[in-house]
Write a protein that holds these residues in place. Structure first.
Motif, PDB file in Angstrom:
ATOM      1  N   ALA A 188      21.061  39.112  46.006  1.00 24.29           N
ATOM      2  CA  ALA A 188      21.079  37.470  45.571  1.00 24.29           C
ATOM      3  C   ALA A 188      20.799  37.436  43.808  1.00 24.29           C
ATOM      4  O   ALA A 188      21.308  36.909  43.148  1.00 24.29           O
ATOM      5  CB  ALA A 188      19.603  36.715  45.872  1.00 24.29           C
ATOM      6  N   ALA A 189      20.324  38.686  43.100  1.00 22.42           N
ATOM      7  CA  ALA A 189      20.237  38.544  41.773  1.00 22.42           C
ATOM      8  C   ALA A 189      21.701  39.213  41.009  1.00 22.42           C
ATOM      9  O   ALA A 189      21.666  39.503  39.944  1.00 22.42           O
ATOM     10  CB  ALA A 189      19.200  39.512  41.606  1.00 22.42           C
ATOM     11  N   SER A 190      22.661  39.740  41.926  1.00 24.44           N
ATOM     12  CA  SER A 190      23.681  40.504  41.643  1.00 24.44           C
ATOM     13  C   SER A 190      24.843  39.435  40.740  1.00 24.44           C
ATOM     14  O   SER A 190      24.724  38.481  41.194  1.00 24.44           O
ATOM     15  CB  SER A 190      24.545  41.010  42.745  1.00 24.44           C
ATOM     16  N   PRO A 191      25.365  39.933  39.592  1.00 27.68           N
ATOM     17  CA  PRO A 191      26.211  38.939  38.985  1.00 27.68           C
ATOM     18  C   PRO A 191      27.776  39.008  39.685  1.00 27.68           C
ATOM     19  O   PRO A 191      28.331  38.411  39.075  1.00 27.68           O
ATOM     20  CB  PRO A 191      26.257  40.048  37.513  1.00 27.68           C
ATOM     21  N   PHE A 192      27.810  39.731  40.848  1.00 29.56           N
ATOM     22  CA  PHE A 192      29.213  39.699  41.285  1.00 29.56           C
ATOM     23  C   PHE A 192      29.601  38.140  41.557  1.00 29.56           C
ATOM     24  O   PHE A 192      28.849  37.240  41.989  1.00 29.56           O
ATOM     25  CB  PHE A 192      29.187  40.120  42.639  1.00 29.56           C
ATOM     26  N   ASP A 193      30.644  37.997  41.026  1.00 33.17           N
ATOM     27  CA  ASP A 193      31.388  36.398  41.223  1.00 33.17           C
ATOM     28  C   ASP A 193      32.691  36.566  41.931  1.00 33.17           C
ATOM     29  O   ASP A 193      33.616  37.029  41.366  1.00 33.17           O
ATOM     30  CB  ASP A 193      31.654  35.847  39.679  1.00 33.17           C
ATOM     31  N   ALA A 194      32.467  36.168  43.052  1.00 29.62           N
ATOM     32  CA  ALA A 194      33.692  36.376  44.287  1.00 29.62           C
ATOM     33  C   ALA A 194      34.921  35.674  43.473  1.00 29.62           C
ATOM     34  O   ALA A 194      36.226  35.809  43.248  1.00 29.62           O
ATOM     35  CB  ALA A 194      33.568  35.765  45.593  1.00 29.62           C
ATOM     36  N   ASP A 195      34.797  34.219  43.086  1.00 28.79           N
ATOM     37  CA  ASP A 195      35.791  33.576  42.514  1.00 28.79           C
ATOM     38  C   ASP A 195      36.534  34.155  40.950  1.00 28.79           C
ATOM     39  O   ASP A 195      37.785  34.349  41.039  1.00 28.79           O
ATOM     40  CB  ASP A 195      35.363  32.127  42.050  1.00 28.79           C
ATOM     41  N   ALA A 196      35.797  34.742  40.223  1.00 26.14           N
ATOM     42  CA  ALA A 196      36.241  35.398  39.180  1.00 26.14           C
ATOM     43  C   ALA A 196      37.004  36.481  39.498  1.00 26.14           C
ATOM     44  O   ALA A 196      37.988  36.995  38.950  1.00 26.14           O
ATOM     45  CB  ALA A 196      35.054  35.907  38.324  1.00 26.14           C
ATOM     46  N   TRP A 197      36.335  37.439  40.603  1.00 29.00           N
ATOM     47  CA  TRP A 197      37.291  38.526  41.189  1.00 29.00           C
ATOM     48  C   TRP A 197      38.367  38.318  41.632  1.00 29.00           C
ATOM     49  O   TRP A 197      39.558  38.808  41.283  1.00 29.00           O
ATOM     50  CB  TRP A 197      36.221  39.178  42.131  1.00 29.00           C
ATOM     51  N   LEU A 198      38.603  37.215  42.431  1.00 31.23           N
ATOM     52  CA  LEU A 198      39.792  36.780  43.181  1.00 31.23           C
ATOM     53  C   LEU A 198      40.824  36.299  42.223  1.00 31.23           C
ATOM     54  O   LEU A 198      42.032  36.521  42.345  1.00 31.23           O
ATOM     55  CB  LEU A 198      39.658  35.880  44.268  1.00 31.23           C
ATOM     56  N   ALA A 199      40.236  35.689  41.215  1.00 29.36           N
ATOM     57  CA  ALA A 199      41.330  35.123  40.031  1.00 29.36           C
ATOM     58  C   ALA A 199      41.737  36.301  39.207  1.00 29.36           C
ATOM     59  O   ALA A 199      43.033  36.363  38.871  1.00 29.36           O
ATOM     60  CB  ALA A 199      40.513  34.058  39.149  1.00 29.36           C
ATOM     61  N   GLU A 200      40.771  37.206  39.183  1.00 29.47           N
ATOM     62  CA  GLU A 200      41.422  38.531  38.317  1.00 29.47           C
ATOM     63  C   GLU A 200      42.413  39.317  39.228  1.00 29.47           C
ATOM     64  O   GLU A 200      43.284  39.838  38.884  1.00 29.47           O
ATOM     65  CB  GLU A 200      40.260  39.528  37.829  1.00 29.47           C
ATOM     66  N   ARG A 201      42.146  39.249  40.615  1.00 29.35           N
ATOM     67  CA  ARG A 201      43.020  39.978  41.349  1.00 29.35           C
ATOM     68  C   ARG A 201      44.403  39.387  41.351  1.00 29.35           C
ATOM     69  O   ARG A 201      45.386  39.956  41.469  1.00 29.35           O
ATOM     70  CB  ARG A 201      42.637  39.896  42.869  1.00 29.35           C
ATOM     71  N   ASP A 202      44.627  37.975  41.225  1.00 31.30           N
ATOM     72  CA  ASP A 202      45.865  37.232  41.199  1.00 31.30           C
ATOM     73  C   ASP A 202      46.649  37.629  40.038  1.00 31.30           C
ATOM     74  O   ASP A 202      47.780  37.657  39.982  1.00 31.30           O
ATOM     75  CB  ASP A 202      45.416  35.662  41.151  1.00 31.30           C
TER      76      ASP A 202
END
Length: 291
Positions: A183-197
């Protein structure tokens, strides 16, 4: 970069999530599995297929002889260290060891990749673009659910499976702590997927520019793509990457330090089984590299 870049390392990691017999059987089929994986992205013609099959056979022959004993030695070391507490810095040191082995795999794969890249045709790149888009949609379903609670549940399930594969069942207190850390992790799925694109678009441009060109230049492009994947050219995302790595190392260390002696012994047994499997695959007697 996709294609052949880290196929061997990725397959070994995936195979190690199964039982010993599957590790040995799966690695024995790795060149065929890798071929079908690449062909699924590029829809290769007959000449490309034969060249790739030959290159994969040679790459996996090298990987089996040169890399698997090294992996086995690392697993022997891990069996000693898994019984002791670890710091976040120690976890990141293990990550660095893994990345150096990915670098070695990529270096060996760069020439075959360059040869393949210069033969690609526009329709094959369009095929790849469609496949990458399909992959992206599936990843969004898995990682970017509309509800924050759904994302949290999916993240917890994925992470719990990884820890329990190594340590055995986590107790209620350990599970609760894992949920808190995630819950405290900075992981951002949206940012990761945008970078993947963005990376996929970069890769497709690079492949298009390499088609019909010099294989040596295409080989250099492989290393440049790998560097951009590891260290984003976007400073904001690169800072996020570095922060996430540090947080993930801290999370892994915290969870390891919560494990019981019995759970660490279970992990040691899993690591020993994987080591033995890799030594059998490499054709070297058990215990040689660890001595």
């Amino acid at each position: 970069p996709r294609l052949l870049a880290i196929i061997g390392v990725a397959l070994v990691a995936l195979l190690l999530s199964g039982c010993g017999s599957l590790v040995r059987l799966g690695y024995g089929q790795a060149p065929t599995l890798a071929y079908w994986w690449v062909d699924g992205y590029l829809d290769l013609d007959d000449a490309q297929s034969q060249r790739l099959r030959d290159d994969l056979d040679q790459w996996f022959d090298w990987h089996r002889r040169q890399q698997l004993p090294d992996y086995a030695a690392l697993l022997a070391r891990a069996q000693r260290e898994v019984m002791e507490p670890i710091t976040p810095q120690g976890m990141c040191a293990w990550r660095d060891l893994a990345l150096r082995r990915v670098d070695a795999a990529l270096e060996r794969a760069a020439a075959p990749l360059g040869r393949l890249m210069v033969t690609l045709r526009p329709e094959q790149l369009r095929h790849m673009e469609r496949k990458l888009a399909k992959d992206g949609a599936e990843l969004r379903d898995d990682f970017a659910q509309a509800s924050r609670d759904e994302r949290a549940r999916a993240s917890f399930k994925r992470t719990l499976e990884r820890y329990e594969n190594l340590y055995g069942r986590l107790d209620d207190a350990q599970r609760a702590r894992l949920a808190q850390l995630l819950a405290a992790s900075p992981f951002d799925a949206d940012a990761w997927l945008a970078e993947r694109d963005r990376r996929n678009a970069d890769m497709l441009r690079t492949l298009a520019a390499s088609a019909g060109g010099d294989p040596a230049l295409a080989q250099a492009a492989v290393f440049a793509m790998a560097e951009r994947a590891l260290r984003s050219p976007r400073l904001e995302y690169r800072a996020y990457q570095e922060r996430l790595v540090q947080e993930n190392c801290a999370l892994a260390a915290a969870m390891h330090n919560l494990t019981t002696p019995a759970q660490r012994q279970y992990a040691r047994g899993k690591l020993k089984g994987w080591e033995d499997d890799l030594r059998l695959l490499a054709g070297s007697p058990a215990g040689v590299a660890s001595r």
